[in-house]
Design an enzyme around this catalytic site. Structure first.
Site, PDB file in Angstrom:
ATOM      1  N   LYS A  64       0.847  -1.179   0.000  1.00  0.00           N
ATOM      2  CA  LYS A  64       0.000   0.000   0.000  1.00  0.00           C
ATOM      3  C   LYS A  64       0.885   1.231   0.000  1.00  0.00           C
ATOM      4  O   LYS A  64       2.070   1.175   0.373  1.00  0.00           O
ATOM      5  CB  LYS A  64      -0.942   0.030   1.210  1.00  0.00           C
ATOM      6  N   ASN A  87       6.904   6.064  -1.241  1.00  0.00           N
ATOM      7  CA  ASN A  87       8.160   5.450  -1.696  1.00  0.00           C
ATOM      8  C   ASN A  87       8.978   4.846  -0.562  1.00  0.00           C
ATOM      9  O   ASN A  87      10.195   4.685  -0.675  1.00  0.00           O
ATOM     10  CB  ASN A  87       9.015   6.473  -2.467  1.00  0.00           C
ATOM     11  N   ARG A  88       8.302   4.529   0.536  1.00  0.00           N
ATOM     12  CA  ARG A  88       8.938   3.920   1.708  1.00  0.00           C
ATOM     13  C   ARG A  88       9.982   4.826   2.357  1.00  0.00           C
ATOM     14  O   ARG A  88      10.783   4.376   3.168  1.00  0.00           O
ATOM     15  CB  ARG A  88       9.584   2.569   1.356  1.00  0.00           C
ATOM     16  N   LEU A  89       9.972   6.123   2.034  1.00  0.00           N
ATOM     17  CA  LEU A  89      10.857   7.074   2.703  1.00  0.00           C
ATOM     18  C   LEU A  89      10.119   7.641   3.920  1.00  0.00           C
ATOM     19  O   LEU A  89       9.801   8.828   4.010  1.00  0.00           O
ATOM     20  CB  LEU A  89      11.284   8.194   1.748  1.00  0.00           C
TER      21      LEU A  89
END
Length: 214
Positions: free
Chosen positions: A9, A191-193
């Site tokens: 997600k 973006n998983r940052l």
């Protein structure tokens, strides 16, 4: 094998920036807690995972309910003779964690647990429904029991014994106060940052604030 590789997600609900955070993690926790509560969707916003080091040397975590927090720390209640209670008595180093999926937030608290004063435990116990009070008495938490019926029969007997009586707090049941040494706030980002801000307690009672790589 169940392959969960495609379970993904996007996290894009909010952000966590140094310019907008307080110097004290309890103030930020209070803000987040009430924002999640107001947003809705998390049925028990005070549900948290408590991780301990068991007497067998293995870590173990379980969900309990936070019942109070302030500048001193975080309070929950349990049976002191339970597996959890005995583990904390042996090793008071614990970890609390909250995951609030509605706002894509997580809080991880590393701290030291100690029993609350008896008056604090008494006051909370008095506020509980009678059924919960009797449940605390009838349950030898974490002990093996022969059946569900065994517990229910014991509860029925206690209901008769305490009919029209004040139900006292058992001495083996009470609160733990977790004094935080380190509090990490995690905010999901694209973006998983993800944003990760860690507060670490200092000897002068101030807090060191650092950003961690996601």
């Amino acid at each position: 094998m169940n392959d969960l590789s495609n379970y993904r997600k996007s996290y894009d609900k909010s952000e966590l920036l140094e310019a907008s955070i307080p110097e004290d993690p309890i103030n930020l926790f209070n803000r987040w807690f009430h924002e999640v509560e107001d947003f809705g969707g998390d049925s028990e916003v005070n549900a948290m995972t408590v991780a301990t080091i068991g007497l067998d040397g293995f870590p173990k975590s379980r969900v309990v309910l936070l019942k109070k927090f302030n500048e001193e720390g975080f309070i929950f209640y349990t049976n002191y003779n339970s597996e959890k209670g005995r583990a904390i008595t042996e090793n008071p180093n614990v970890c609390l964690s909250f995951f609030w999926h509605t706002l894509e937030r997580q809080v991880i608290i590393k701290g030291i647990a100690k029993r609350t004063a008896e008056g604090i435990s008494d006051h909370y116990f008095e506020s509980r429904p009678d059924g919960s009070k009797l449940g605390a008495i009838v349950s030898n938490q974490s002990e093996v029991v022969p059946s569900r019926e065994y517990l229910e029969e014991n509860l029925k007997q206690l209901e008769k014994d305490f009919e029209s009586m004040v139900i006292p707090r058992p001495k083996h049941w009470g609160g733990f106060l977790v004094t935080p040494l380190e509090v990490e706030f995690w905010q999901g980002r694209p973006n998983r940052l993800h944003d990760r801000i860690r507060y670490t307690s200092q000897q002068d009672y101030s807090w060191k604030i650092e950003r961690l790589s996601p």
